[in-house]
Design a protein around this motif. Structure first.
Motif, PDB file in Angstrom:
ATOM      1  N   THR A  29      -7.866  24.623 -79.478  1.00 11.73           N
ATOM      2  CA  THR A  29      -7.381  23.405 -80.109  1.00 11.73           C
ATOM      3  C   THR A  29      -6.056  22.997 -79.487  1.00 11.73           C
ATOM      4  O   THR A  29      -5.255  22.332 -80.113  1.00 11.73           O
ATOM      5  CB  THR A  29      -7.161  23.633 -81.616  1.00 11.73           C
ATOM      6  N   SER A  30      -5.861  23.417 -78.244  1.00  9.31           N
ATOM      7  CA  SER A  30      -4.599  23.123 -77.592  1.00  9.31           C
ATOM      8  C   SER A  30      -4.382  21.617 -77.486  1.00  9.31           C
ATOM      9  O   SER A  30      -5.342  20.860 -77.368  1.00  9.31           O
ATOM     10  CB  SER A  30      -4.584  23.781 -76.225  1.00  9.31           C
ATOM     11  N   GLY A  31      -3.146  21.211 -77.527  1.00  8.97           N
ATOM     12  CA  GLY A  31      -2.840  19.787 -77.594  1.00  8.97           C
ATOM     13  C   GLY A  31      -2.130  19.249 -76.377  1.00  8.97           C
ATOM     14  O   GLY A  31      -2.742  18.988 -75.349  1.00  8.97           O
ATOM     15  N   ILE A  32      -0.830  19.093 -76.476  1.00  8.89           N
ATOM     16  CA  ILE A  32      -0.034  18.383 -75.475  1.00  8.89           C
ATOM     17  C   ILE A  32       0.949  19.343 -74.803  1.00  8.89           C
ATOM     18  O   ILE A  32       1.418  20.295 -75.428  1.00  8.89           O
ATOM     19  CB  ILE A  32       0.668  17.187 -76.152  1.00  8.89           C
ATOM     20  N   MET A  33       1.272  19.059 -73.530  1.00  9.88           N
ATOM     21  CA  MET A  33       2.159  19.950 -72.746  1.00  9.88           C
ATOM     22  C   MET A  33       3.392  19.224 -72.240  1.00  9.88           C
ATOM     23  O   MET A  33       3.379  18.012 -72.074  1.00  9.88           O
ATOM     24  CB  MET A  33       1.447  20.361 -71.450  1.00  9.88           C
ATOM     25  N   ASP A  34       4.401  19.998 -71.916  1.00  8.61           N
ATOM     26  CA  ASP A  34       5.465  19.517 -71.028  1.00  8.61           C
ATOM     27  C   ASP A  34       5.922  20.707 -70.189  1.00  8.61           C
ATOM     28  O   ASP A  34       5.488  21.841 -70.435  1.00  8.61           O
ATOM     29  CB  ASP A  34       6.635  18.896 -71.805  1.00  8.61           C
ATOM     30  N   PHE A  35       6.774  20.465 -69.221  1.00 12.07           N
ATOM     31  CA  PHE A  35       7.180  21.553 -68.343  1.00 12.07           C
ATOM     32  C   PHE A  35       8.690  21.644 -68.246  1.00 12.07           C
ATOM     33  O   PHE A  35       9.410  20.697 -68.557  1.00 12.07           O
ATOM     34  CB  PHE A  35       6.537  21.421 -66.960  1.00 12.07           C
ATOM     35  N   ASN A  36       9.147  22.813 -67.818  1.00 10.26           N
ATOM     36  CA  ASN A  36      10.560  23.091 -67.592  1.00 10.26           C
ATOM     37  C   ASN A  36      10.645  23.523 -66.139  1.00 10.26           C
ATOM     38  O   ASN A  36      10.304  24.654 -65.800  1.00 10.26           O
ATOM     39  CB  ASN A  36      10.988  24.204 -68.558  1.00 10.26           C
ATOM     40  N   TRP A  85      15.359  18.684 -70.244  1.00 17.41           N
ATOM     41  CA  TRP A  85      15.731  19.741 -69.280  1.00 17.41           C
ATOM     42  C   TRP A  85      17.229  19.800 -69.030  1.00 17.41           C
ATOM     43  O   TRP A  85      17.708  20.739 -68.413  1.00 17.41           O
ATOM     44  CB  TRP A  85      14.997  19.502 -67.955  1.00 17.41           C
ATOM     45  N   ILE A  86      17.955  18.796 -69.481  1.00 17.10           N
ATOM     46  CA  ILE A  86      19.400  18.822 -69.247  1.00 17.10           C
ATOM     47  C   ILE A  86      20.123  19.566 -70.372  1.00 17.10           C
ATOM     48  O   ILE A  86      21.032  20.341 -70.125  1.00 17.10           O
ATOM     49  CB  ILE A  86      19.946  17.388 -69.071  1.00 17.10           C
ATOM     50  N   HIS A  87      19.697  19.359 -71.603  1.00 24.06           N
ATOM     51  CA  HIS A  87      20.366  20.005 -72.740  1.00 24.06           C
ATOM     52  C   HIS A  87      19.527  21.119 -73.356  1.00 24.06           C
ATOM     53  O   HIS A  87      19.860  21.641 -74.407  1.00 24.06           O
ATOM     54  CB  HIS A  87      20.739  18.946 -73.778  1.00 24.06           C
ATOM     55  N   PRO A 136      16.684  12.366 -71.062  1.00 22.16           N
ATOM     56  CA  PRO A 136      18.019  12.868 -71.343  1.00 22.16           C
ATOM     57  C   PRO A 136      19.100  12.242 -70.466  1.00 22.16           C
ATOM     58  O   PRO A 136      20.275  12.251 -70.829  1.00 22.16           O
ATOM     59  CB  PRO A 136      17.896  14.375 -71.070  1.00 22.16           C
ATOM     60  N   LYS A 137      18.712  11.696 -69.311  1.00 22.85           N
ATOM     61  CA  LYS A 137      19.714  11.068 -68.444  1.00 22.85           C
ATOM     62  C   LYS A 137      20.266   9.805 -69.088  1.00 22.85           C
ATOM     63  O   LYS A 137      21.444   9.523 -69.033  1.00 22.85           O
ATOM     64  CB  LYS A 137      19.089  10.701 -67.095  1.00 22.85           C
ATOM     65  N   ILE A 177      15.150  15.475 -62.617  1.00 23.41           N
ATOM     66  CA  ILE A 177      16.313  15.489 -61.730  1.00 23.41           C
ATOM     67  C   ILE A 177      17.498  16.084 -62.496  1.00 23.41           C
ATOM     68  O   ILE A 177      17.751  15.723 -63.632  1.00 23.41           O
ATOM     69  CB  ILE A 177      16.664  14.046 -61.286  1.00 23.41           C
ATOM     70  N   GLU A 178      18.223  16.976 -61.828  1.00 23.63           N
ATOM     71  CA  GLU A 178      19.411  17.576 -62.456  1.00 23.63           C
ATOM     72  C   GLU A 178      20.482  16.510 -62.637  1.00 23.63           C
ATOM     73  O   GLU A 178      20.646  15.625 -61.805  1.00 23.63           O
ATOM     74  CB  GLU A 178      19.956  18.702 -61.583  1.00 23.63           C
ATOM     75  N   SER A 179      21.201  16.641 -63.708  1.00 24.06           N
ATOM     76  CA  SER A 179      22.242  15.672 -64.017  1.00 24.06           C
ATOM     77  C   SER A 179      23.209  16.383 -64.960  1.00 24.06           C
ATOM     78  O   SER A 179      22.802  17.295 -65.673  1.00 24.06           O
ATOM     79  CB  SER A 179      21.539  14.465 -64.643  1.00 24.06           C
TER      80      SER A 179
END
Ligand code: NAG
Ligand code: NAG
Ligand code: NAG
Length: 357
Positions: free
Chosen positions: A65-72, A118-120, A160-161, A306-308
């Motif tokens: 029943t897996s749903g939504i993803m994001d990545f780091n 990914w920034i905070h 986050p930027k 992108i790093e910021s």
């Protein structure tokens, strides 16, 4: 030991379950969750002939029943939700052994959409059944209910930027596309001209949001992040019988989505009426019917993260738990915030179980 493993791995790339993120200068890979608790990774750069890269068995509920993803990107992780067992998971993908773990469980209804800042280092999670959006620390699992009253919160994206959180929620009359600052303040209604939104994806380059709508709408639509220029990018006819677009991800010139649960497609953002279908990713059972049940789809695109500089500096803003950037930069660029059940002390930085008078 590590280097020996790395050498072996170079020669035996498909013998172990493993996943290596693309380098900064490489094109994106596409990851898609399958209902059968599989994560499929493919390289879309050869058009409809997708190059299959990896298939990873993921932990989760029985029956899938897996749903939504994001990545780091920086820490080589993928986060995903599981609607059936109501948990949020994290997987370490660095070409070696896969480490999978639960990062959030308990007191959840149906966690569906999620998005990683990914920034905070904050992970935003929607709970569709408990009608709220939470922020969690993916390393410690600390959880704060950020927006406690979002009816049928479906999916969320974070930039986050520029300091914005975007989400879709509701159904028919109650459907909304909203944004707020990263601390949940400064809410803005972008549009209520949507009906049955399911999945949201932000095009960071062009600052547009794309989302899918379920029957009878059966569309992919898009809008500028300031709420202007609402466009129907693609519409599938056929009413209730149609295979509607389900989950969507945008990367560079393309949108990728699954239509129904059994096909994965790609189209150019500006010409989405023409699409290609990745037939070689489909598995076929008896009578040649496709057997896939594709769920969340994600472009693992290094250019998205992108790093910021962090508004919280390199010490988490001095906060003991959450550091949440605000929009009002004239006062303080951020506020410290506490997990549910804890209180912020007089220093405005430390959280404690003790009541604050
Ligand atoms: C992944 O799951 C499938 C189906 O359950 C199984 O056949 C396969 O052996 C598993 N792969 C690994 C590496 O565990
Ligand atoms: C509106 O969006 C469409 C589709 O993305 C785009 O082609 C067009 O240039 C946009 N118009 C404006 C004024 O931004
Ligand atoms: C903490 O925040 C409150 C409310 O904004 C403010 O009045 C107080 O001066 C702050 N305390 C410190 C130590 O910064």
């Amino acid at each position: 030991m590590t280097s020996l493993f790395a050498i072996l791995w170079m020669f035996l790339p498909f013998c172990t379950e493993s996943l290596v993120f693309p380098r900064q200068d490489e094109s994106p890979l596409i990851a898609v969750l399958d209902f059968d608790l599989r994560l499929e990774i493919f390289d879309p750069s050869d058009g409809a002939d997708a190059t299959f890269m990896e298939r990873i068995n993921v932990t989760g509920g029985r029956g899938g029943t897996s749903g939504i993803m994001d990545f780091n990107y920086k820490r080589n992780r993928i986060y995903w939700t599981d609607l059936g067992v109501s948990k949020v998971y994290s997987l370490k993908a660095d070409g070696g052994d896969l480490d999978q773990k639960v990062i959030l469980e308990g007191d959840l209804g149906a966690p569906e959409g999620l998005a990683y800042d990914w920034i905070h280092n904050n992970l935003y999670v929607c709970d569709f059944r408990k009608h709220k959006i939470m922020v969690i620390n993916p390393d410690t699992g600390a959880k704060k209910t950020l927006l406690p009253d979002v009816y049928e919160a479906r999916d969320v994206e974070v930039d986050p930027k520029n300091g914005w959180l975007y989400w879709i929620a509701g159904w028919d009359e109650s459907a909304r596309l909203m944004k707020s600052s990263l601390d949940g303040q400064n809410q803005v209604l972008l549009t209520s001209d949507l009906d049955r939104p399911l999945s949201l994806s932000l095009d960071y380059d062009e600052q547009r949001l794309y989302w899918t709508e379920l029957p009878l709408i059966n569309s992919i639509r898009s809008i500028g992040v300031d709420g202007g220029n609402l466009t129907t990018v693609r519409r599938v006819g056929g009413g209730w019988r149609a295979s509607p677009p389900k989950y969507i991800t945008v990367s560079r010139n393309y949108i990728y989505w699954n239509q129904g649960h059994d096909t994965i497609r790609r189209a150019e953002k500006d010409r989405a009426s023409r699409s290609i279908r990745y037939r070689n990713l489909e598995t076929r059972g008896s009578y040649g019917r496709t057997e896939n049940l594709f769920m969340g789809i994600l472009a693992i695109d290094p250019r998205k993260q992108i790093e910021s500089p962090s508004l919280c500096g390199d010490n988490n803003g001095g906060c003991s738990h959450f550091c949440l950037p605000t929009l009002i930069q004239s006062t303080s660029p951020y506020n410290c915030a506490c997990p549910d059940g804890m209180n912020l002390m007089d220093d405005n930085k430390t959280c404690s179980d003790e009541a604050q008078n």
